[in-house]
Structures are given as C-alpha cells and as structure tokens.
Write an enzyme that holds these catalytic residues in place. Structure first.
Site, PDB file in Angstrom:
ATOM      1  N   ASP A  36      -8.003  -1.549   8.963  1.00 14.52           N
ATOM      2  CA  ASP A  36      -6.722  -1.138   8.372  1.00 14.52           C
ATOM      3  C   ASP A  36      -6.263   0.229   8.893  1.00 14.52           C
ATOM      4  O   ASP A  36      -7.037   1.185   8.913  1.00 14.52           O
ATOM      5  CB  ASP A  36      -6.857  -1.100   6.846  1.00 14.52           C
ATOM      6  CG  ASP A  36      -5.514  -1.132   6.148  1.00 14.52           C
ATOM      7  OD1 ASP A  36      -4.586  -0.423   6.574  1.00 14.52           O
ATOM      8  OD2 ASP A  36      -5.390  -1.877   5.149  1.00 14.52           O
ATOM      9  N   THR A  72       0.680  -2.724   4.538  1.00 14.42           N
ATOM     10  CA  THR A  72      -0.538  -3.515   4.660  1.00 14.42           C
ATOM     11  C   THR A  72      -0.361  -5.004   4.355  1.00 14.42           C
ATOM     12  O   THR A  72      -0.705  -5.860   5.168  1.00 14.42           O
ATOM     13  CB  THR A  72      -1.621  -2.928   3.742  1.00 14.42           C
ATOM     14  OG1 THR A  72      -1.889  -1.601   4.192  1.00 14.42           O
ATOM     15  CG2 THR A  72      -2.900  -3.751   3.771  1.00 14.42           C
ATOM     16  N   HIS A 195      -4.518   8.331   5.149  1.00 15.20           N
ATOM     17  CA  HIS A 195      -3.573   8.718   4.087  1.00 15.20           C
ATOM     18  C   HIS A 195      -3.931  10.089   3.524  1.00 15.20           C
ATOM     19  O   HIS A 195      -3.057  10.907   3.257  1.00 15.20           O
ATOM     20  CB  HIS A 195      -3.625   7.708   2.935  1.00 15.20           C
ATOM     21  CG  HIS A 195      -2.842   6.458   3.186  1.00 15.20           C
ATOM     22  ND1 HIS A 195      -1.483   6.459   3.386  1.00 15.20           N
ATOM     23  CD2 HIS A 195      -3.224   5.157   3.248  1.00 15.20           C
ATOM     24  CE1 HIS A 195      -1.061   5.212   3.558  1.00 15.20           C
ATOM     25  NE2 HIS A 195      -2.097   4.399   3.482  1.00 15.20           N
TER      26      HIS A 195
HETATM   27 ZN   LIG Z   1      -2.873  -1.030   5.851  1.00 12.36          ZN
END
Ligand SMILES: [Zn+2]
Ligand SMILES: *[C@@H]1O[C@H](CO)[C@@H](O)[C@H](O)[C@H]1NC(C)=O
Ligand SMILES: *[C@@H]1O[C@H](CO)[C@@H](O)[C@H](O)[C@H]1NC(C)=O
Ligand SMILES: *[C@@H]1O[C@H](CO)[C@@H](O)[C@H](O)[C@H]1NC(C)=O
Ligand SMILES: *[C@@H]1O[C@H](CO)[C@@H](O)[C@H](O)[C@H]1NC(C)=O
Ligand SMILES: *[C@@H]1O[C@H](CO)[C@@H](O)[C@H](O)[C@H]1NC(C)=O
Ligand SMILES: *[C@@H]1O[C@H](CO)[C@@H](O)[C@H](O)[C@H]1NC(C)=O
Ligand SMILES: *[C@@H]1O[C@H](CO)[C@@H](O)[C@H](O)[C@H]1NC(C)=O
Ligand SMILES: *[C@@H]1O[C@H](CO)[C@@H](O)[C@H](O)[C@H]1NC(C)=O
Length: 477
Positions: A36, A72, A195
């Site tokens: 991710d 996402t 993040h």
């Molecule tokens: Zn993501």
C-alpha cells in the site's frame, strides 16, 4: 459457397490469434501483491535490491496511471475489476449512497456491507466460476461477501497479522492438494508511515528498506516452495503519496456554514452533499474560495477522471491541488502525507513490477493504465473476464515470447510441450510471434472487409441493423 469459405477464413484467423497468446496450464498461476502507498520513485530513494532483482529478471513499468480518486479502496477494486470508480462503485474510502440510504466508511464495519461492492465482480469470483480456486491474505474486499461468494481461502482482515504469516498462508494455498491459481497478498506499508512522516521525511528511508526486506522474504519463501519459477508474481500498489504541510490547509469553515451541507469525504477531494435547497448557495460560496481548490458540479467533473456516473459521487466535489489539505477547521485530523489527488500527478503513481514464466526479462516499459492489469490477469489465468475499461493490447509487450506457446511456428506434439524449456533466443522467437500476430490480424481484417462487402451485396436491407449493433461498442470505447 462464399460464406462457407469466409467462415473457414475467420476460424483460421481466430485460431492463429488465440494460439499465439496461450500459456501452458502449469504456468497459469498468479500471485498479485500490493504494498500500500508504494510510490513509483521509492525504488530509487534507498537501495531496494529485492525490487531491483525482480526488475532485472522480469518487467518494470515506470509510470502507472491509477484511477481517480487516488485512494486505497477505489484503486484496489480497480486492480481486480479493471473498472473505473464510477463503474465499480467503490468511489471513495468514505461514501454515502443516496439510493441505498447507507454510508460506507473505513472507520467501522460498513465496509462489510455487500451492496457497496456488487456493482462489479472481482477477479477471484470470476476465477472460481471458471472452476479454479483463489486465496487472499488481507487484500481489501476479499473478506466481504460479494455476489454470495468469498475467495476459496481468505484471512479476515486483521492488521496485526504479520507479513510472514500472510506469506505462509499464500504458500500453503499454492502448494496444497488442490492448489490455488490466484493469490492476493496485501501489506499496509509504506502507506501508514508515509501518512505519518510525510514522503519527504528522511525517516521514510528505513520504511522503504523494510518493505524491500519483506519482498526479499517473499522471494525466499517462493524459492523454497519451488514456486519462484512457475508462478507469475506481480508487485504493485494502489497509489503514491505527497508531502503535506500545515501551511497548505484550506478550511471549509471559512467559506461554508456547516448547517448547509454534509461532508461525506474530506481530503484532498471533498465530497459535498448540500442540504435541501442549499445547492446554489454552497456552490457559489466555494467555487472561487481558494486558488488551490477546484470546485466541480458533478456533471462538470472532467471526462478524463471517469468520475461522474454513479449515485455515490456527490453533487459537488472540491479537489485540492497537490500537497494541499481540505479540513473543516484545524481541529480536524491532519497528516503529513496524503494521496487521493489528481491521478495525472506523478506523486500519485504506484510501482509495477512482474516476474515469472509469462513475463519478459529485464524489460522496462514507460507507462500503463492500472485498468490494464485486469485483462492481463485474465490472460495469465486463462479465464474470460467481465466487461472492463482496460486493454490487454496496451500491455501485451510485457509478456515473454520465450514462454512455450502453441504457436503455428513452433509446432510440437502436445505431449512434448510440457517439457519444452523456455528458449534462450528471444530475438528469433519474438519475430515469429510478431509474424504470427501480424498474419492473424491481416487475415481478420481481410475477412472483415470481404465479409462486409459480401453482406452489402447480398443483404442490403439488413444493413442498418448490422451497423447499429457493431457501432455501439465502438462509440462507448
Ligand atoms: Zn492505500
Ligand atoms: C484455456 O481454457 C480453456 C477452457 O476455458 C481450455 O479449453 C484451453 O485449453 C485453456 N488453454 C490453455 C493453454 O490451457
Ligand atoms: C435514511 O436512514 C436514516 C437512518 O440512517 C433515517 O433516519 C432516514 O429516515 C432514512 N431516509 C430515508 C429517505 O429513508
Ligand atoms: C489479530 O491478529 C493478532 C496477531 O495474530 C491476534 O493476536 C489477534 O487475536 C487477532 N485479532 C482478531 C480479532 O482476530
Ligand atoms: C496554488 O495556487 C497558486 C495560486 O494560483 C499557484 O501559483 C500554485 O501553483 C498552486 N499550488 C499548486 C500545488 O498547484
Ligand atoms: C473547530 O470546530 C469545532 C466545531 O465547531 C469547534 O469545537 C472547534 O473549537 C474549532 N476549532 C478551531 C481550531 O477553530
Ligand atoms: C538490462 O537491460 C539494460 C538496458 O535495457 C542493460 O544495460 C543491462 O545490461 C541488462 N541487464 C541484464 C542483466 O541483462
Ligand atoms: C491509457 O488510457 C488512455 C485512455 O484510454 C489511452 O489514451 C492511453 O494511451 C493509455 N495509456 C497507455 C500507456 O496505454
Ligand atoms: C468502462 O467499462 C464499463 C463496463 O464495460 C462500461 O460500461 C463503461 O462505459 C466503460 N467506460 C468507459 C469510459 O469506456
């Protein structure tokens, strides 16, 4: 007499095309991995020897255009359906569907509501309908019941389950008595740390290195299980990440009265549902509020985003410029890294690498669309896909011409083919392959021209119907 001859021509042409593309049954295995938030250029930030190992022995696409919004859930669903968000229905991580009168949010159990997922059919279901079995380790959506099905094997989502445990499950399923042909593996990093730290932070170096170690572990386990050379491994991601700053915050409270609208999704694409009768007021107040916020009425959303025709897309969306943050006021959560922005921005682009018998070696391609992964997966699994927005043709050159194929130029008795080793001479093979495809294409074109002429001559009254049927899909494309 003429039409019989034409059918023979057509069948020959179709066979030529189909045969050049086919892959041996024992090579029809795919492991799709998503790290991710792995931005395309993280590969060059710190040494990533395992990623580079895959690139050297496989293929690499430098710029993958993912889908808008670059979040996402929308992008993971695109990878397994080949559809734009407006078509697969997962239009954001936070949604409201006015028809169902239901909300979807990652913060609670709403994501398990099947209805949000059923505008599309993900590949694991299509794979299973074709008689195969699939296994999923935490891939978003794989623990949700969709069209009454789950993957054959899956792990219920639990972020505390280690990468090693996820890999162990995948290997177990690929090597069981009834092995899966499709595996899906998901890992939360480097998104989480991206993040919190912001992608520009020097502390991202160790995070990227750690992801590289994880890939190394996966490769090691695949080799140990004797899967490395037989399965097609595809490593990709859902989106990139961009650096944010508290200096670049757009506060909606400065322009809008909170009582006039509901904020369905926040940043960087604010999804705004005006209260009854407040549409014009909200739109006017926001339209020219901030130079780094572009405000669209739903019907004005740019065509290239394919983000309009779904009831879950709100009447107004406000899109922040790269690195800008939308908040109601500064008490709302703020993160140093974010994604979701325009999918044309390089910062939003993910990685794409692949290795296996189906793929070329040490081959780099400049660009692809993430919607093209789905037809590629269907090709590798030898299954017929659902309607989608990608094109196998766009990524065809990633495929190896050295994988043994039943091409008319390398005819060998079928019982021998299984044992044929991939050829070393890529040049010669790719020439034969190219010739095969070209010949097939020419025969099809000649057939179509002859067929059309034949039709015009013999069935003039039937022509209008025939035309409208073939022109419809072309107009939609
Ligand atoms: Zn993501
Ligand atoms: C692909 O699948 C079809 C059945 O859908 C089968 O007839 C064909 O032999 C398969 N091709 C290969 C190369 O395994
Ligand atoms: C939508 O659901 C809410 C509760 O979640 C309910 O209060 C409201 O009346 C519903 N609206 C309609 C139109 O059914
Ligand atoms: C999640 O996984 C962790 C680690 O394996 C385990 O301790 C925990 O019980 C799991 N949680 C749930 C809800 O299954
Ligand atoms: C923000 O807006 C200013 C003024 O229009 C512009 O110069 C700047 O490039 C914008 N920032 C971004 C990241 O687009
Ligand atoms: C933000 O808005 C909330 C709710 O109106 C309010 O309680 C809070 O004080 C505000 N924070 C700032 C920094 O203005
Ligand atoms: C991979 O390809 C590059 C150029 O595309 C070439 O410079 C390099 O030597 C190749 N490496 C291997 C191991 O073949
Ligand atoms: C991506 O899709 C667009 C629109 O269909 C197309 O014009 C473009 O060529 C595609 N890009 C690649 C690299 O295939
Ligand atoms: C994307 O694919 C879906 C399903 O085939 C189709 O309905 C839609 O029109 C396509 N969108 C575009 C922009 O081609």
């Amino acid at each position: 007499m003429t039409s019989k001859f034409l059918w023979v021509c057509f069948l020959l042409a179709a066979l030529t095309l189909a045969k050049t593309y086919s892959l041996q049954p024992d090579q029809q295995k795919v492991l799709l991995v998503s790290f991710d938030g792995f931005r395309w250029d993280y590969l060059y930030r710190v040494p990533t020897p395992h990623f580079h190992y895959v690139m050297k022995h496989g293929v690499h696409v430098k710029q993958v255009t993912n889908i808008f919004i670059t979040k996402t859930y929308p992008n993971h669903y695109t990878l397994v359906t080949g559809l734009f968000a407006e078509n697969h229905g997962i239009v954001a991580n936070d949604m409201f569907d006015p028809i169902l009168n239901k909300s979807f949010s990652l913060d609670n159990m709403d994501i398990y509501d099947s209805e949000f997922w059923e505008e599309a059919t993900p590949i694991w279901i299509t794979n299973q309908r074709a008689g195969h079995t699939s296994g999923a380790a935490m891939w978003p959506g794989t623990d949700v019941k969709i069209h009454e099905s789950f993957p054959t094997h899956y792990l219920p989502y639990n972020e505390s389950v280690s990468f090693e445990e996820r890999v162990a499950k995948i290997i177990e399923w690929f090597t069981s008595k009834e092995p899966i042909n499709l595996g899906l593996l998901y890992w939360e990093e480097p998104d989480d740390m991206g993040h919190h730290l912001g992608p520009d932070s020097p502390l991202m170096g160790p995070v990227i290195s750690d992801t590289d170690h994880k890939l190394g572990y996966l490769i090691q386990m695949l080799k140990k299980a004797k899967l490395w050379n037989v399965l097609n491994l595809i490593i990709t991601s859902d989106h990139g990440m961009t650096q944010c700053s508290e200096e670049r915050v757009i506060e909606l409270d400065q322009y809008l009265d909170r009582d006039h609208y509901t904020l369905i999704d926040q940043s960087p694409v604010a999804a705004i549902l005006p209260k009854e009768g407040k549409f014009d007021e909200v739109y006017e107040a926001l339209a020219h509020a901030h130079p780094n916020l572009t405000v669209y009425k739903k019907e004005e959303i740019p065509e290239r985003w394919h983000y309009r025709y779904n009831s879950r897309i709100q009447p107004i969306i406000a899109v922040a410029d790269n690195g800008w943050y939308v908040l109601r006021n500064k008490s709302d959560d703020f993160l140093l890294g974010n994604h979701g922005y325009d999918n044309a921005l390089a910062e939003m682009h993910p990685i794409f690498l692949a290795h296996g018998p189906a793929f070329r070696k040490n081959f780099t391609r400049e660009a692809m669309n993430s919607t093209d992964l789905y037809p590629l997966l269907c090709h590798l699994l030898n299954i017929t896909g659902m309607p989608h927005n990608g094109s196998l043709r766009n990524v065809q050159d990633l495929l190896s011409s050295t994988a043994p194929r039943a091409s008319p130029y390398t005819q060998s008795p079928p019982f021998l083919r299984g044992g044929v080793k991939p050829r070393e001479n890529e040049q010669e093979e790719s020439y034969a392959y190219f010739l095969g495809v070209s010949l097939g294409a020419i025969i099809v074109i000649v057939f179509l021209i002859t067929f059309t002429k034949h039709l015009i001559r013999s069935q003039i009254p039937a022509l209008p119907d025939f035309q409208s049927e073939i022109s419809q899909p072309l107009l939609q494309a």
